[in-house]
Design an enzyme around this catalytic site. Structure first.
Site, PDB file in Angstrom:
ATOM      1  N   HIS A 126      33.967 -14.280  -0.861  1.00  0.00           N
ATOM      2  CA  HIS A 126      33.400 -14.053   0.480  1.00  0.00           C
ATOM      3  C   HIS A 126      33.209 -15.348   1.271  1.00  0.00           C
ATOM      4  CE1 HIS A 126      32.674  -9.728   0.266  1.00  0.00           C
ATOM      5  NE2 HIS A 126      32.337  -9.901  -1.020  1.00  0.00           N
ATOM      6  N   ASP A 152      34.343 -15.849   4.950  1.00  0.00           N
ATOM      7  CA  ASP A 152      33.498 -16.326   6.060  1.00  0.00           C
ATOM      8  C   ASP A 152      34.164 -17.477   6.790  1.00  0.00           C
ATOM      9  OD1 ASP A 152      31.663 -14.430   5.434  1.00  0.00           O
ATOM     10  OD2 ASP A 152      30.289 -15.790   4.365  1.00  0.00           O
ATOM     11  N   GLU A 201      35.537  -7.812  10.384  1.00  0.00           N
ATOM     12  CA  GLU A 201      36.639  -8.638  10.860  1.00  0.00           C
ATOM     13  C   GLU A 201      37.129  -8.194  12.237  1.00  0.00           C
ATOM     14  OE1 GLU A 201      38.511  -5.361   8.328  1.00  0.00           O
ATOM     15  OE2 GLU A 201      36.642  -6.495   8.449  1.00  0.00           O
ATOM     16  N   ASP A 255      41.746  -7.396  15.083  1.00  0.00           N
ATOM     17  CA  ASP A 255      41.375  -7.092  13.696  1.00  0.00           C
ATOM     18  C   ASP A 255      42.203  -7.998  12.793  1.00  0.00           C
ATOM     19  OD1 ASP A 255      39.945  -4.799  11.935  1.00  0.00           O
ATOM     20  OD2 ASP A 255      41.857  -5.416  11.024  1.00  0.00           O
ATOM     21  N   ASN A 277      38.868 -11.559   0.904  1.00  0.00           N
ATOM     22  CA  ASN A 277      37.562 -11.542   0.225  1.00  0.00           C
ATOM     23  C   ASN A 277      37.722 -11.277  -1.275  1.00  0.00           C
ATOM     24  OD1 ASN A 277      35.827 -12.175   2.325  1.00  0.00           O
ATOM     25  ND2 ASN A 277      35.613 -10.045   3.003  1.00  0.00           N
TER      26      ASN A 277
END
Length: 627
Positions: free
Chosen positions: A516, A520, A546, A503, A511
């Protein structure tokens, strides 16, 4: 010369007898002279008391009864007419002959005490044997008439074993000679319709015969016991693998035991003492040939690899079937001819082995060598039966020893073949795993040219359906499918693997603070980095957001070290944003496969370990075993 000694011997005994005794003596002398010069053609067998199986062909005269119907009187008439001739050859077969042979010989005991000796027919193929003894003269006078001959032994291969005066697996009869006695024997060797004749006899003392028989029984028991063990080993492997080859070898081995035990006469002596029949020998021989050819065709794969040559092996099978029919119909001459033809055809199997070896089957070379041992023994038997080589105990048992050696070497060849099958199985499993782990584009090389475009489109669809479009890792559905397969393999083979759950720490802040698109980029960089660091056999996928997961095949310790290495690698990653570099870390939860029945159970443990890693401050590895 021999008759002169006999006349002198009896003349010395009769000195001083009365006139009527002298008359009888004259009649006897006239009878002995009437025997003619033929009695002088051979020397008598001198009994020494320690006879050890010496043959008497040089002391024997023969007469051939072509129809096999002549009586004792006919044989005596033929002898008086000079139709018996000395046997000039060594201890060899006379070949495949019809009818019967009559043998004539003298035995003399020069010692001062009586002696009993045993005469043994040298082979197992005789149908019947009768022995007649002429009543001899003694120091007390005439016992019986000069021309009388009494039957002292009669044997038949189909007769009851309990009728034999001497318990022996071959035809053996006893002759007792008084001190200074010379006796005359006629022996009839009967073959039935047609058969092989060894006209000689072996002479034994009682003790030497017993020791020789014990040694023969021990040798054959040793050989047959070894073949029994090999048959049981093959049966066990056959039951474990389900391969017909091993069952064929087992039947082949057991049929060999039945054949050699029957041919040597031990079946008649120990197993079927009553109601034995000569056709049992033919049946057992046909069974060995049938199972042997069946096994050879399976082992060498002649039907598919050398189909033209395989027809010759099928011809041998048909000949074996004809042998069974001939034995059932009691056509002994036909059965003997078929057995001889089949023995001469046995080298064809070795040739088939060499052909398969030339085609690249390494185990076929070992098989050809093994069969060559058997062929050498059977060839010696065929040459011995046809009269080209001398009959000895060594070449009498050479086929049995060669057969035993053949079974040992063939078992080794089967081991080589089993090892090869194991390699093929392992290679197939490895190819299967590789096909699952490599890119689907490699499948293009396995399809036909006319379907290439369709297969390429199918492969592309499969890739899109099984991968995460953002990161290129396995998507959740594909990851669980591959993970379930790995779980099942590990349950079957007891192999170790672990589940590593990742994680990205504070991903929401990336973000929120940078957008975002940067998030990404972080996901793509994270996935691309881990996929470059892991092995092809490991399964990596994105579970969502994630969260990522890795199925690692290996020991528990290795999985923890890999988790720590990957965590450290992630901590060194950075993304350029607006002239600065942003970094991020990851927390890892590790669960080792134990007795879990489903992948979901393992996920539950790894997720708990990941939660603990976050609670303890993130950017760390936590094992489920430690919580």
């Amino acid at each position: 010369m021999f008759n002169s000694h006999r006349v002198s011997f009896h003349r010395a005994q009769w000195v001083g007898r009365s006139g009527w005794a002298a008359g009888i003596r004259c009649l006897l002398l006239l009878y002995l002279c009437a025997l003619g010069t033929q009695a002088l053609a051979v020397k008598p067998v001198v009994v020494a008391g320690d006879e050890n199986g010496e043959t008497i062909e040089s002391n024997l005269e023969l007469w051939h009864d072509l129809q096999g119907h002549k009586t004792l009187d006919d044989a005596l008439t033929a002898f008086a007419a000079g139709e018996f001739s000395p046997l000039t050859t060594s201890n060899k077969s006379l070949g495949l002959k019809p009818g019967a042979f009559w043998g004539h010989l003298y035995l003399t005991n020069p010692a001062a005490q009586s002696r009993t000796l045993y005469l043994e027919y040298v082979d197992h193929q005789l149908a019947n044997l009768q022995a007649y003894q002429r009543s001899p003269l003694s120091s007390e006078g005439l016992i019986g008439s000069p021309g009388s001959m009494a039957k002292i032994a009669e044997f038949d291969i189909n007769g009851s074993f309990s009728d034999r005066a001497v318990s022996h697996h071959r035809f053996v009869f006893a002759v007792t000679l008084e001190p200074g006695q010379t006796t005359e024997l006629l022996v009839r060797y009967g073959t039935g319709d047609r058969g092989f004749i060894y006209p000689s006899l072996r002479v034994w003392s009682a003790e030497n015969l017993r020791m020789a028989q014990t040694a023969e029984v021990g040798l054959l028991a040793f050989l047959m016991g070894g073949i029994v063990i090999m048959a049981m080993v093959s049966l066990t492997v056959g039951l474990a693998t389900g391969e017909a080859l091993f069952f064929a070898y087992c039947l082949y081995a057991l049929s060999k035991i039945a054949m050699w035990w029957t041919m040597a006469g031990f079946t008649h002596q120990f197993i079927i003492p009553e109601h034995f029949h000569w056709r049992y020998i033919s049946f057992s021989g046909a069974l060995v040939i049938t199972t042997g050819i069946w096994f050879a065709r399976l082992f060498l794969k002649t039907r598919t690899c050398i189909p033209r040559f395989d027809r010759l092996l099928l011809l041998m099978l048909w000949c074996a079937c004809l042998l069974v029919l001939a034995a059932w119909a009691e056509q002994k001459a036909v059965a003997v001819i078929l057995i001889t033809v089949l023995l001469l055809m046995y080298p064809l199997v070795s040739i088939a082995g060499l052909m398969r070896w030339y085609q690249g089957a390494r185990e076929a070379a070992v098989f050809a060598l093994a069969w060559a041992f058997l062929v050498a023994g059977l060839l010696s038997q065929a040459l011995r039966d046809l009269g080209y080589v001398e009959h000895t105990l060594s070449n009498y048992y050479w086929p049995a020893v060669g057969s035993y050696t053949e079974m040992v070497v063939i078992l080794f060849a089967m081991g080589v073949n089993l090892y090869k099958l194991r390699d093929q199985k392992n290679a197939a499993e490895l190819r299967y795993l590789t096909q699952l782990e490599h890119k689907k584009s490699e499948l293009e090389t396995l399809v036909k040219e006319r379907t290439r475009d369709l297969e390429a489109a199918k492969s592309l669809a499969e890739v899109e359906a099984s991968t995460d479009p953002l990161t290129g890792a396995n998507n959740r559905r594909s990851f669980f499918r591959l993970g379930t397969q790995l779980l099942h393999r590990s349950q079957r083979h007891a192999s170790a693997f672990s589940l590593l759950m990742f994680d990205i720490d504070h991903f929401k802040a990336i973000n929120d603070n940078f957008g975002h698109s940067v998030g990404d980029d972080a996901l793509r960089l994270f996935a691309r980095t881990l996929m470059a660091e892991i092995r092809d056999i490991d399964i990596f996928g994105r579970l969502g957001g994630e969260e990522f997961a890795l199925l690692f095949s290996g020991t528990d310790d290795a999985s923890l070290k890999t988790a720590e290495r990957l965590r450290e690698t992630v901590s060194k990653l950075s993304i350029p944003v607006g002239g600065e570099e942003i970094t991020f870390t990851a927390s890892v939860g590790v669960a080792h496969f134990g007795k879990e029945a489903t992948l979901e159970e393992l996920f539950y443990k790894a997720d708990a370990a990941l939660y603990e890693a976050k609670q303890e401050g993130r950017n760390r590895v936590k094992s489920a075993d430690d919580i």
